[in-house]
Design a protein around this motif. Structure first.
Motif, PDB file in Angstrom:
ATOM      1  N   GLU A   1      -2.947  -7.452   7.198  1.00  0.00           N
ATOM      2  CA  GLU A   1      -2.951  -6.296   6.521  1.00  0.00           C
ATOM      3  C   GLU A   1      -4.227  -5.675   6.422  1.00  0.00           C
ATOM      4  O   GLU A   1      -5.345  -6.126   6.541  1.00  0.00           O
ATOM      5  N   SER A   2      -4.302  -4.328   6.350  1.00  0.00           N
ATOM      6  CA  SER A   2      -5.398  -3.345   6.353  1.00  0.00           C
ATOM      7  C   SER A   2      -6.264  -3.946   4.942  1.00  0.00           C
ATOM      8  O   SER A   2      -5.774  -4.356   4.032  1.00  0.00           O
ATOM      9  N   ARG A   3      -7.497  -3.858   5.227  1.00  0.00           N
ATOM     10  CA  ARG A   3      -8.426  -4.288   4.247  1.00  0.00           C
ATOM     11  C   ARG A   3      -9.388  -3.241   3.765  1.00  0.00           C
ATOM     12  O   ARG A   3     -10.749  -3.290   3.926  1.00  0.00           O
ATOM     13  N   ASN A   4      -9.096  -1.803   3.644  1.00  0.00           N
ATOM     14  CA  ASN A   4      -9.782  -0.778   3.335  1.00  0.00           C
ATOM     15  C   ASN A   4      -8.768   0.151   2.493  1.00  0.00           C
ATOM     16  O   ASN A   4      -7.569   0.129   2.297  1.00  0.00           O
ATOM     17  N   ARG A   5      -9.476   1.217   1.571  1.00  0.00           N
ATOM     18  CA  ARG A   5      -8.824   1.879   0.829  1.00  0.00           C
ATOM     19  C   ARG A   5      -7.773   2.970   1.801  1.00  0.00           C
ATOM     20  O   ARG A   5      -6.963   3.604   0.884  1.00  0.00           O
ATOM     21  N   HIS A   6      -8.042   3.250   2.852  1.00  0.00           N
ATOM     22  CA  HIS A   6      -7.284   4.066   3.601  1.00  0.00           C
ATOM     23  C   HIS A   6      -5.604   3.306   3.793  1.00  0.00           C
ATOM     24  O   HIS A   6      -4.782   4.058   4.295  1.00  0.00           O
ATOM     25  N   GLY A   7      -5.747   2.117   3.862  1.00  0.00           N
ATOM     26  CA  GLY A   7      -4.465   1.163   3.877  1.00  0.00           C
ATOM     27  C   GLY A   7      -4.098   1.420   5.438  1.00  0.00           C
ATOM     28  O   GLY A   7      -2.739   1.209   5.609  1.00  0.00           O
ATOM     29  N   LYS A   8      -4.912   1.464   6.434  1.00  0.00           N
ATOM     30  CA  LYS A   8      -4.752   1.699   7.635  1.00  0.00           C
ATOM     31  C   LYS A   8      -5.410   0.655   8.551  1.00  0.00           C
ATOM     32  O   LYS A   8      -6.500   0.175   7.952  1.00  0.00           O
TER      33      LYS A   8
END
Length: 243
Positions: free
Chosen positions: A147-154
């Motif tokens: 899964e994404s691991r940043n605030r953009h969710g990408k």
């Protein structure tokens, strides 16, 4: 030998030669267009992903218009090396991006094997906002298993304009040893370097087909190399970082 890293790597490269052909051709066309328009090709990766950036920069047989982004704290020159976990931190790359003169018509190559951390995603998004076309080099299988691991969710493959799959398995390490739970010997540098050099070779071919001599460095250890390279250094000095 009891293990066959080389055989497995060769088989994977043969597979990628077929599966990534169209994507490599597209990337080569974008790079040829950028060179023809006197634009730059930027390259970025964090931690070991930055090895591909170094592979493309200031290298005999490589394009002189490649501008590396070897950002402080995000390369393997960091001490202690655990500082490179900064790639997980939101906002670090965005801070640098404000001062990086990426322009419309440039190409940005972003390398991240998992593609999940903040640094590669922020670089890809920021470069696109500045008008560059973004080529993401990643492991599709690895990335889709996380899964994404940043605030953009990408993830990188979700924000790049073009994704090139390096074929690395989840976790990157290629060789399994019976009785030992952790696979050994990563593959992403081997396949990533091969794919990027294949793309650059095709870009140079396309340029020559259009009557343009590609700006390619010669080995300084070959006769005439210094003279050949001097003109390229003058052409890109002040534009390509580190020149």
């Amino acid at each position: 030998m009891n293990t066959d890293y080389l055989g497995t790597a060769i088989a994977l490269l043969s597979e990628l030669r077929e599966t990534q052909k169209d994507r490599l051709e597209t990337g080569a066309e974008w790079i040829a267009q950028a060179v023809e328009a006197d634009k730059l090709v930027w390259a970025f990766g964090a931690a070991h992903a930055a090895i591909i950036t170094e592979e493309l920069f200031y290298r005999a047989g490589g394009l002189a218009c490649v501008s590396p982004l070897l950002l402080p704290g995000l390369t393997c020159a960091s001490r202690p090396i655990t500082l490179t976990s900064l790639e997980r931190q939101d906002g670090v790359v965005e801070t640098y991006l404000r001062d990086i003169p990426i322009e419309k018509g440039d190409v940005m190559i972003v390398h991240s094997v998992s593609g999940r951390n903040a640094a590669p995603v922020e670089m890809a998004i920021g470069a696109k906002e500045k008008g560059a076309k973004v080529i993401g080099l990643t492991s599709v299988r690895f990335s889709l298993s996380t899964e994404s691991r940043n605030r953009h969710g990408k993830r990188l493959l979700e924000v790049a304009d073009l994704t090139i799959d390096n074929g690395a398995p989840p976790g990157d390490a290629l060789v399994k040893i019976e009785g030992f739970p952790q696979p050994v010997s990563p593959i992403s540098t081997v396949t990533g370097a091969a794919l990027m050099n294949a793309m650059m070779a095709e870009a140079c071919f396309l340029l020559k087909q259009r009557g343009i001599d590609p700006p390619v460095f010669k080995s300084a250890n070959m006769e005439g190399g210094d003279e050949w390279n001097r003109a390229l250094l003058e052409r890109y000095r002040g534009r390509v970082w580190y020149l």
